[in-house]
Motif scaffolding. Structure first.
Motif, PDB file in Angstrom:
ATOM      1  N   SER A   1       0.857  -1.179   0.000  1.00  0.00           N
ATOM      2  CA  SER A   1       0.000   0.000   0.000  1.00  0.00           C
ATOM      3  C   SER A   1       0.892   1.227   0.000  1.00  0.00           C
ATOM      4  CB  SER A   1      -0.939   0.010   1.217  1.00  0.00           C
ATOM      5  OG  SER A   1      -0.191   0.011   2.421  1.00  0.00           O
ATOM      6  N   GLY A   2       0.293   2.377  -0.215  1.00  0.00           N
ATOM      7  CA  GLY A   2       1.066   3.617  -0.221  1.00  0.00           C
ATOM      8  C   GLY A   2       0.780   4.432  -1.464  1.00  0.00           C
ATOM      9  N   ASP A   3       1.666   5.403  -1.708  1.00  0.00           N
ATOM     10  CA  ASP A   3       1.511   6.279  -2.859  1.00  0.00           C
ATOM     11  C   ASP A   3       2.854   6.467  -3.539  1.00  0.00           C
ATOM     12  OD1 ASP A   3       2.892   7.944  -1.104  1.00  0.00           O
ATOM     13  OD2 ASP A   3       1.072   8.982  -0.459  1.00  0.00           O
ATOM     14  N   GLU A   4       2.958   7.524  -4.352  1.00  0.00           N
ATOM     15  CA  GLU A   4       4.195   7.757  -5.088  1.00  0.00           C
ATOM     16  C   GLU A   4       5.366   8.086  -4.177  1.00  0.00           C
ATOM     17  OE1 GLU A   4       1.427   9.383  -5.541  1.00  0.00           O
ATOM     18  OE2 GLU A   4       0.594   8.678  -7.445  1.00  0.00           O
ATOM     19  N   MET A   5       5.057   8.614  -2.971  1.00  0.00           N
ATOM     20  CA  MET A   5       6.112   9.054  -2.076  1.00  0.00           C
ATOM     21  C   MET A   5       6.552   7.984  -1.081  1.00  0.00           C
ATOM     22  SD  MET A   5       6.549  12.001  -3.287  1.00  0.00           S
ATOM     23  CE  MET A   5       7.717  12.602  -2.076  1.00  0.00           C
ATOM     24  N   SER A   6       5.662   7.050  -0.736  1.00  0.00           N
ATOM     25  CA  SER A   6       6.000   6.056   0.279  1.00  0.00           C
ATOM     26  C   SER A   6       5.338   4.735  -0.069  1.00  0.00           C
ATOM     27  CB  SER A   6       5.563   6.528   1.669  1.00  0.00           C
ATOM     28  OG  SER A   6       4.158   6.676   1.715  1.00  0.00           O
ATOM     29  N   LEU A   7       5.886   3.684   0.482  1.00  0.00           N
ATOM     30  CA  LEU A   7       5.365   2.340   0.247  1.00  0.00           C
ATOM     31  C   LEU A   7       5.361   1.586   1.564  1.00  0.00           C
ATOM     32  CD1 LEU A   7       4.541   0.063  -1.810  1.00  0.00           C
ATOM     33  CD2 LEU A   7       6.955  -0.574  -1.821  1.00  0.00           C
ATOM     34  N   ASP A   8       4.220   1.007   1.895  1.00  0.00           N
ATOM     35  CA  ASP A   8       4.093   0.164   3.080  1.00  0.00           C
ATOM     36  C   ASP A   8       3.956  -1.281   2.646  1.00  0.00           C
ATOM     37  OD1 ASP A   8       4.186   2.257   4.919  1.00  0.00           O
ATOM     38  OD2 ASP A   8       2.040   2.645   4.703  1.00  0.00           O
ATOM     39  N   CYS A   9       4.622  -2.148   3.380  1.00  0.00           N
ATOM     40  CA  CYS A   9       4.578  -3.587   3.099  1.00  0.00           C
ATOM     41  C   CYS A   9       4.161  -4.278   4.398  1.00  0.00           C
ATOM     42  CB  CYS A   9       5.937  -4.079   2.614  1.00  0.00           C
ATOM     43  SG  CYS A   9       5.931  -5.772   1.992  1.00  0.00           S
ATOM     44  N   THR A  10       2.916  -4.726   4.468  1.00  0.00           N
ATOM     45  CA  THR A  10       2.348  -5.288   5.686  1.00  0.00           C
ATOM     46  C   THR A  10       2.308  -6.806   5.597  1.00  0.00           C
ATOM     47  OG1 THR A  10       0.953  -3.324   5.916  1.00  0.00           O
ATOM     48  CG2 THR A  10       0.376  -5.254   7.239  1.00  0.00           C
ATOM     49  N   HIS A  11       2.839  -7.463   6.629  1.00  0.00           N
ATOM     50  CA  HIS A  11       2.820  -8.927   6.666  1.00  0.00           C
ATOM     51  C   HIS A  11       1.410  -9.396   7.008  1.00  0.00           C
ATOM     52  CE1 HIS A  11       4.005 -13.030   7.177  1.00  0.00           C
ATOM     53  NE2 HIS A  11       3.796 -13.026   8.484  1.00  0.00           N
ATOM     54  N   VAL A  12       0.778 -10.112   6.087  1.00  0.00           N
ATOM     55  CA  VAL A  12      -0.591 -10.588   6.275  1.00  0.00           C
ATOM     56  C   VAL A  12      -0.611 -11.944   6.953  1.00  0.00           C
ATOM     57  CG1 VAL A  12      -2.699 -11.285   5.086  1.00  0.00           C
ATOM     58  CG2 VAL A  12      -1.441  -9.259   4.321  1.00  0.00           C
ATOM     59  N   GLY A  13       0.263 -12.839   6.530  1.00  0.00           N
ATOM     60  CA  GLY A  13       0.285 -14.177   7.100  1.00  0.00           C
ATOM     61  C   GLY A  13       1.297 -15.043   6.393  1.00  0.00           C
ATOM     62  N   SER A  14       1.341 -16.295   6.766  1.00  0.00           N
ATOM     63  CA  SER A  14       2.289 -17.227   6.183  1.00  0.00           C
ATOM     64  C   SER A  14       1.633 -18.585   6.002  1.00  0.00           C
ATOM     65  CB  SER A  14       3.541 -17.348   7.056  1.00  0.00           C
ATOM     66  OG  SER A  14       3.192 -17.800   8.355  1.00  0.00           O
TER      67      SER A  14
END
Length: 803
Positions: free
Chosen positions: A757-770
């Motif tokens: 998720s995020g936009d042109e300036m930042s990016l988030d990477c969220t761990h959903v599961g395994s």
């Protein structure tokens, strides 16, 4: 129609001031705009129309050809269809998630790490301690606020800690979340801190975590002196300040107990929010267990007094009206407001001042009224509180005045049954201050107005969090937790059934078996799934029921790479460790023999083909162990060109937006133009080395993901590095990205699911599961909500939403 215009400045092309220049991708922009566009890499530029990275002459835009035809023609209606993503199909969700992004943004920082709270030992019961992540290993109190499914063994996808907590919070009612948000946000003097929310994964309980302060002991004031009375006055003053601070947060308590009063290391009095919430639940326990009439009401008041719990009249009537439905209009004029906190503060101060005499005389008076009321059948609840008010007034008036006379007088006024007739907390605070502070200093200090502005008032005792009690609990007859003689809040028997279950998105799987050795690659196309293996075969599977429908045989070496090409003649292309490239027809019925085949030249150090890719220009690209990338004609297998530059094995290839991306064991990603196979630029050159070998690449729209041998991934957007993080404990052999879903798998035998998720300036990477497995993951492929995984144990699994 309007004349054609520049996609940057939107000025019409005129051949004079706005001259159209043609880029290698076929799009045109005016010469001045091309000159001013940023150039991130030497001799390259991104087309402002399609964002493809193309070669740019060092002489400038004047060296590009002028688009003469564009000056005479209007833009065709089909031009816009070439822009990437315009006709892209909306991706299917892999994980069903009901909560929106803004909900995650609000609550993610309020969830403590899963290892932030630890149990000190079984013998210590409810004592819990914070780890060093939150400070100095301080003790905390816990309040149970929700339950969640702590056993998700029937789902192959093991959701991450944060994901499970977010689902639990989302399944709560809006009122519960608003109250939690208010309590966590309180930062007022004299009120204990609330650190956030913590989930006990072992027992499936979501706790509210607050600081643990020193308990209050009435034994210290058994033989009161004047100094002790001054200290009690200071305590009363500090309690008033704490409640006034809560009023600034628009929180109304209307209930207080001796156990709510705590002390820090400097002996300053605090109101413990966690203990106060547990006290509110104790009041609910007593009320929901009784069919309340005059006699039962008297018993409840006696038990509250015995436990040192004081509830204002209007709050108690509100509880009776909601929980027992026996009082319909009697409480209409006793509205719960900020003056409702004056009554419990008054009773608490009297309890501290009069000690044992206070509950004994009140209980004796209540028992007399209760017996009389039962004989005459009186059902008027006001009789009981009128008795309390009269008795309190007589007890207060019997106290010697002296220095404390003003304080005694205002306490009498606080015992009024009518909230409007009671003095405010500020008035009570000022009166106590005059007893404690010298009149000469009184004018120097003051208390600001407690409440300003508009907002929702939270009557928490009447709210949802305090109502989360287990009806019919036998513990009501035992010692009540949260009282002066009870245990800590961590041992609460409160139960709640708004479970944040993940059963909405249970992941199921199906096995596909047929290979005789490790599976090395997967491809999709034409309604089939193709898999290659070290057993030198390619198996074809139906996407309808995942059954095996055909086998391609002919390779003389292990098959290492596989792609499918849609077109007039759909084909599957495979590459093996001996340098052989085979082209198979995927038109039904499937043939036994390949349409054509050819072999790469090789020497004594050649290690075979490691990767394949295809471009719309009709070229098949092979990445091999001789550190080169070769372009082949799909029609006849002739060698078009050889691209050099990598210093080690070319392990992975991806074609996206008119660019060929090549990843290598040298730790770099090189970009090549598909139109002329010229070198564009290199990514990750500063991180070269065997410890950072790239094993897999994946691309989707403007996002490129590289997976490394040490378990790291790097994510680029528009060739700008946005995120670098470790997601696995071992080498990542395969990575797949589709929209916001990112999948990685490798040597640690686990498929990790991340959400971008995020936009042109930042990016988030969220761990959903395994997704744990019993074998090394060798290849991943995502398609329409289904994840295909290939394993070293010869199997292929498809994971899908169990709903």
């Amino acid at each position: 129609m309007e004349p054609p215009e520049c996609p940057v400045c939107l000025q019409s092309f005129d051949g004079d001031c706005t001259v159209p220049r043609v880029l290698n991708c076929g799009h045109s922009a005016c010469e001045e705009c091309l000159r001013s566009l940023p150039k991130k890499f030497p001799d390259t530029i991104r087309c402002p129309a399609c964002t493809v990275l193309v070669k740019f002459p060092p002489q400038g835009p004047s060296a590009l050809p002028k688009n003469i035809d564009l000056l005479r023609l209007f833009p065709s209606s089909s031009q816009n269809s070439l822009e990437p993503g315009r006709n892209s199909k909306k991706p299917v969700e892999f994980v069903t998630r009901s909560w929106p992004d803004d909900f995650y943004a609000i609550w993610k920082d309020r969830i403590l790490l899963h290892d932030a709270v630890s149990v000190e030992g079984e013998s210590k019961g409810s004592d819990f301690s914070l780890s060093g992540r939150l400070g100095d290993d301080s003790k905390v109190s816990l309040l149970r606020v929700a339950s969640f499914d702590h056993d998700d063994c029937d789902s192959v996808l093991k959701y991450s800690y944060v994901q499970r907590m977010m689902n639990c919070l989302w399944d709560m009612g809006e009122e519960e979340r608003d109250e939690l948000d208010t309590i966590i946000s309180v930062r007022q003097r004299g009120v204990s801190k609330v650190f956030g929310l913590w989930g006990d994964l072992k027992n499936g309980i979501l706790y509210l975590v607050g600081e643990k302060l020193g308990s209050f002991s009435l034994e210290e004031f058994e033989n009161l002196t004047e100094d002790d009375s001054l200290r009690l006055a200071m305590i009363g003053m500090q309690i008033c300040e704490a409640l006034l601070g809560l009023h600034k947060e628009r929180v109304i308590t209307g209930c207080l107990s001796v156990s709510c009063v705590k002390f820090d290391e400097f002996e300053n009095a605090y109101v413990d929010l966690i203990e106060w919430m547990e006290t509110g639940r104790n009041v609910h326990r007593l009320i929901v267990e009784e069919t309340v009439g005059a006699r039962e009401m008297g018993l409840i008041l006696v038990r509250l007094l015995q436990k040192g719990i004081f509830v204002s009249l209007e709050v108690l009537f509100g509880l009776l009206k909601e929980d027992n439905m026996l009082i319909k209009d009697a409480s209409s004029k006793y509205l719960v407001s900020y003056s409702s906190d004056v009554w419990p503060v008054c009773l608490l101060l009297l309890k501290l001042h009069l000690r044992k005499r206070f509950p004994e005389e009140l209980i004796e008076s209540l028992n007399c009224v209760d017996a009389k009321g039962c004989e005459e059948g009186i059902e008027d609840f006001l009789v009981l509180y009128t008795c309390i008010a009269d008795k309190l007034s007589s007890m207060i008036e019997s106290e010697p005045g002296g220095k404390f006379k003003p304080m005694i007088e205002i306490l009498c006024q606080c015992c009024s049954l009518d909230p409007q007739a009671r003095p405010g907390l500020t008035d009570l605070w000022k009166c106590i201050r005059e007893v404690v502070v010298s009149p000469r200093l009184s004018s120097v200090i003051g208390l600001k107005k407690a409440i300003s502005g508009k907002g929702k008032d939270y009557r928490l005792v009447l709210g949802e969090l305090c109502r989360l009690v287990e009806v019919g609990s036998k513990e009501v007859e035992e010692e009540l937790p949260g009282t002066e003689n009870g245990s800590d809040a961590g041992e609460s028997k409160v139960d709640t059934d708004f479970v944040g279950r993940l059963s909405k998105g249970k992941m199921k799987s199906k096995d596909m078996r047929g290979h005789q050795d490790s599976v090395t690659g997967l491809a999709l196309g034409g309604g089939f799934l193709f898999s290659c293996s070290l057993d030198k075969t390619i198996l074809v599977w139906s996407l309808k029921d995942f059954s095996h429908v055909h086998t391609f045989k002919g390779h003389e070496d292990k098959v290492m790479a596989l792609i499918h090409i849609d077109g007039a003649e759909p084909v599957c292309v495979s590459g093996d460790g001996g340098g052989g490239i085979f082209v198979w027809s995927t038109t039904f019925p499937l043939a036994e023999q390949p349409l054509r085949k050819w072999y790469e030249p090789k020497d004594w150090k050649y290690t075979g083909i490691h990767a394949l890719a295809y471009s719309e220009y009709g070229h098949v690209y092979s990445g091999s162990g001789d550190n080169t990338i070769k372009a082949w004609s799909l029609q006849d297998g002739s060698l078009v060109c050889t691209m050099t530059g990598h210093k080690s094995v070319v392990s992975t290839l991806v074609v996206q937006n008119g660019v060929l991306y090549s990843g290598s064991w040298d730790g770099t990603v090189r970009l090549w133009s598909l139109s002329d196979h010229s070198f564009l630029t290199v990514l990750g050159e500063e991180t070269q080395g065997i410890g950072r070998s790239i094993l897999s690449l994946a691309a989707d729209e403007q996002t490129l993901v590289a997976a490394y041998q040490n378990g790291d991934i790097q994510i680029w957007r528009d060739d700008t590095l946005m995120k670098s993080m470790q997601v696995q404990s071992g080498a990542i052999l395969s990575v797949a990205v589709n929209g916001k879903w990112l999948f990685t798998g490798g040597w640690d035998k686990t498929v990790n699911v991340q959400e971008l998720s995020g936009d042109e300036m930042s990016l988030d990477c969220t761990h959903v599961g395994s997704i744990p497995s019993s074998s090394v993951i060798t290849s991943l492929l995502y398609w329409e909500g289904k994840l295909f995984a290939a394993f070293a144990d010869k199997t292929i699994k498809v994971y899908y939403n169990g709903r």
